[in-house]
Design an enzyme around this catalytic site. Structure first.
Site, PDB file in Angstrom:
ATOM      1  CB  CYS A  49      -8.990  -8.203  -8.976  1.00 33.34           C
ATOM      2  SG  CYS A  49      -7.717  -9.391  -8.522  1.00 33.34           S
TER       3      CYS A  49
ATOM      4  CG  ASP B  17      -0.535  30.089 -10.383  1.00 36.22           C
ATOM      5  OD1 ASP B  17      -1.476  30.866 -10.615  1.00 36.22           O
ATOM      6  OD2 ASP B  17       0.121  30.097  -9.325  1.00 36.22           O
TER       7      ASP B  17
ATOM      8  CB  CYS C 270      -4.159  -8.007 -11.907  1.00 35.96           C
ATOM      9  SG  CYS C 270      -5.130  -9.529 -11.921  1.00 35.96           S
TER      10      CYS C 270
END
Length: 760
Positions: free
Chosen positions: A24, A441, A21
């Site tokens: 961290c 494209d 998370c």
């Protein structure tokens, strides 16, 4: 690179394992930031850290710092996106997580059913049934929930918290309370009324602990599986790079690793071999398949003085190329770098969740401690104080928060599968609400992606069918895309194609052969086209490719070819415009062909002749104007632009690289699924945001009630379950998203590439 012209600053990419998370992420960034001169940016989704450090700092010092913080760390070498060992480790971790989730689910279902049955039908109760509940719950709350407990312990060692801390505390608190009830209280107590409905286990609520574990594990598993695909894009692109090249030195051929090739070197490219670097043709002529870089179906004829691009493949000719851009400077390498940079961007929604979570967790823990202390000071005693404190932890346990995104994503992907839409992750979903520009494209996206004969004009006195049959006979000896189109057209017309003799390929010009004893040449129109000049000029002005058929070197007729527009393209573009999006055609093809397709589809903005990095530049330019860009493509040449755009959408008949680089893949060949994709994505993002606000708001509002002692742990568990139920129910509404498409599009039919492109 230097800072203030004094310090030599270097950069390294690190792979970080074990983050769960925002807490961290913040911990790793803070630990690295404490080193002198070090700056780190950590991305949770890609599990990477970009670290800038002074020349005097050793990389091992950086790795050691991360490891001391409780996480795994390895250096990613330049140009290496993911090692085989790392990929294997990811697969192993994913399998272990899936096993834990499966075991938790298998045990939780009978656990919940048993608790409910024992509550609603007291006559079914048998002696010590609560111990059966314990036997079913303990493997879930201990073994299946072990990753949460382990992370919480690591956080505790380092004096920090994360969302796993609340999960672990919630599970442990619910389990400990239940075991305490069994050990010290009368477990035969029978609840009545709403208490029995809200908590079927009576004084036990082990199903709450098991439910929290199961739900959060499911969310963690689907998140990890989505993240695992990130490295595949880079591996697919890297497969286009050559490993070795044939170097020419004084006429002698030497095979060397491509990394030793230098600008100015001359190297040999044989037919079917990838060109190893960007350069200029010095000798030879060939038709070069440039579809990997331009996406166009017609190979480019090159000769001395023409530029060639690394990653492309010559056919039917031998080339000697002088290298100009090598290594990281080639177009292909720059494309890989562009995709890599785009993939390390964090999800905006995830950043919001991370920021709130990083504050939410410690606040909840503080409030639980304050609740415990407050009730003790009020004279409630330990028995009276523990209940409200545990209730605070349980009601704040982020079960609904963990379900908010994955449940909506799972329902959306299921609905998308019904419509022929493959959604890779919520990065694709969170940008479409603000999307105002769709860049499309041409070849393979708006058009069918293969050349088709559109018209045949014969010179006076020449039979058109005989002309076409003889042209097809000569083209039977060629592998060119135009040759395949001529052969296919003759076959579809039911013509008898004669045999060809004395076939000769004419690089850059076409092909020649003898048919029915007559010399036939198929290739570029001659300078003097006589009576056919006006027809040829009209075809070329409308973007057609023109092939001349000459009999004994005299013009006998011409054939017009084009890549036809898909029938669904004009309808899809009109629907996008009606939804408030601005369409832009962005292609590497010729301006005449591009404008012809744009007119057919109703597109006003056209950019032609764009190579891969040009496409990225155009997407960036639109973003610089404040536009949110969705890019739709199908080729390798679109991969970088797909990754650079706010939303990348690939059509399912495209190349593997485009499919990997995109956020959304359309498996239908019907382009009308594109507006359905936009509608589904908008609905999903709205649902995710609603879920997140509910998950935060519901728990936050309930915490004061729990602190006041008005919400005992039993009701706290029920309230948390209700919160999760509402989040899931809200997500299920996505099953009706884009309901208009059910009748319009019908059932899904995935294009068969082998059948679709067997020729050309």
């Amino acid at each position: 690179m230097s800072i203030d012209g004094a310090v030599d600053v270097r950069r390294v990419e690190l792979r970080i394992d074990g983050m769960t998370c925002a807490a961290c992420v913040g911990r790793v960034e803070r630990k690295l930031g404490k080193l002198e001169g070090v700056r780190a940016t950590v991305n949770l989704a890609t599990e990477r850290a970009t670290v800038e450090y002074p020349a005097g700092t050793d990389v091992e010092t950086l790795l050691g710092t991360v490891r001391k913080a409780g996480y795994g760390a390895t250096e990613l070498r330049p140009g290496v996106t993911d090692t085989g060992d790392a990929a294997t480790e990811d697969d192993t971790a994913l399998r272990r997580l899936r096993t834990r989730m499966a075991v938790a689910l298998v045990l939780f279902i009978p656990l919940a059913d048993l608790s409910l049955a024992m509550s609603l039908v007291p006559s079914l109760r048998f002696p010590y049934w609560q111990w059966v509940v314990v036997a079913l719950a303990l493997p879930v709350v201990v073994w299946a929930a072990w990753p949460f407990h382990r992370t919480a312990f690591v956080n505790l060692r380092h004096g920090t918290t994360s969302m796993d801390t609340l999960v672990s505390l919630g599970v442990i608190s619910a389990s400990a309370w239940s075991l305490g009830e069994m050990a010290f209280l009368d477990t035969r107590t029978t609840l009545t009324g709403w208490d029995a409905v809200l908590h079927p286990s009576g004084p036990l609520y082990l199903e709450v602990a098991a439910g929290v574990t199961t739900f959060v594990l499911a969310g963690r598993y689907f998140e990890a599986r989505a993240r695992r695909t990130a490295g595949r894009v880079m591996r697919s692109l890297a497969a286009l790079e050559s490993d070795e090249v044939t170097l020419l030195v004084d006429g002698a051929e030497t095979r060397i690793p491509v990394g030793r090739l230098r600008a100015g070197d001359r190297f040999l490219v044989r037919p079917g071999e990838r060109i190893a670097a960007d350069g200029v043709v010095a000798e030879g002529a060939a038709a070069v398949d440039t579809s990997a870089m331009t996406g166009e179906p017609v190979p480019a004829e090159v000769g001395p003085g023409d530029a060639v691009t690394g990653g492309t493949i010559p056919a039917g000719g031998r080339l000697v190329v002088v290298a100009e851009q090598v290594g990281a400077d080639t177009r292909l390498a720059r494309m890989i770098a562009a995709v890599e940079r785009a993939q390390v961007q964090k999800s905006a929604t995830q950043r919001l969740v991370d920021r709130v979570s990083s504050v939410f967790v410690p606040v909840v823990l503080v409030l639980a401690v304050l609740t415990l202390g407050g009730w003790l000071l009020a004279g409630a005693g330990w028995a009276g104080a523990l209940g409200p404190a545990i209730a605070v932890v349980i009601i704040a346990c982020p079960c609904a928060l963990g379900l908010a995104t994955p449940t909506a994503l799972m329902v959306a992907t299921g609905r998308g599968a019904e419509l022929g839409i493959f959604v890779k992750g919520y990065r694709a979903l969170e940008t479409t609400r603000a999307a105002d520009t769709v860049v499309l494209d041409k070849t393979g996206t708006l058009t069918t992606g293969r050349m088709t004969v559109t018209d045949v004009a014969a010179a006076p006195g020449v039979d058109p069918e005989l002309l076409l049959a003889r042209a097809a006979a000569v083209e039977s000896g060629s592998e060119h895309a135009i040759a395949a189109a001529v052969r296919r057209h003759a076959r579809d017309a039911g013509l008898a194609v004669p045999e060809v003799g004395e076939f000769v390929a004419l690089p850059g010009l076409g092909a020649r052969g003898t048919v029915d004893g007559v010399a036939i040449t198929v290739g570029r129109p001659p300078a003097d086209t006589g009576a056919l000049a006006e027809r040829i000029a009209g075809w070329e002005a409308s973007g057609h490719t023109v092939v001349a058929v000459q009999v004994r070197d005299e013009l006998a007729g011409v054939i017009a070819l084009a890549d036809p527009v898909k029938e669904s393209a004009p309808v899809a573009v009109a629907e996008l415009v009606a939804m408030g999006l601005r369409p832009v055609l962005l292609t590497g093809d010729r301006p005449a062909a591009a404008h012809a397709v744009a007119r057919a589809c109703g597109i006003d903005d056209v950019v032609a002749g764009a190579l891969p990095d040009d496409k990225v530049d155009h997407v960036r330019a639109l973003q610089a104007q404040g536009r949110t860009v969705a890019m739709v493509g199908d080729g390798v040449n679109d991969a970088a632009a797909l990754a650079a755009a706010d939303l990348g959408i690939a059509v399912g008949s495209g190349t593997d690289v485009a499919l990997e680089a995109a956020d959304v893949v359309l498996v239908r060949d019907d382009l009308r699924v594109l507006p359905a994709t936009v509608e589904l994505a908008r609905a999903t993002m709205g649902t995710i945001r609603g879920n997140l606000w509910w998950a935060f708001g519901y728990n936050t509002a309930a915490i004061p009630v729990a602190m006041a002692g008005l919400l005992n742990p039993l009701l706290a568990g029920a309230a948390m379950a209700i919160s999760s139920f509402l989040v899931v129910t809200n997500s299920l509404r996505l099953r009706k998203a884009a309901s208009w498409a059910d009748e319009t599009l019908g059932s899904v039919r995935t294009p068969d590439r082998e059948t679709e492109y067997v020729e050309g």
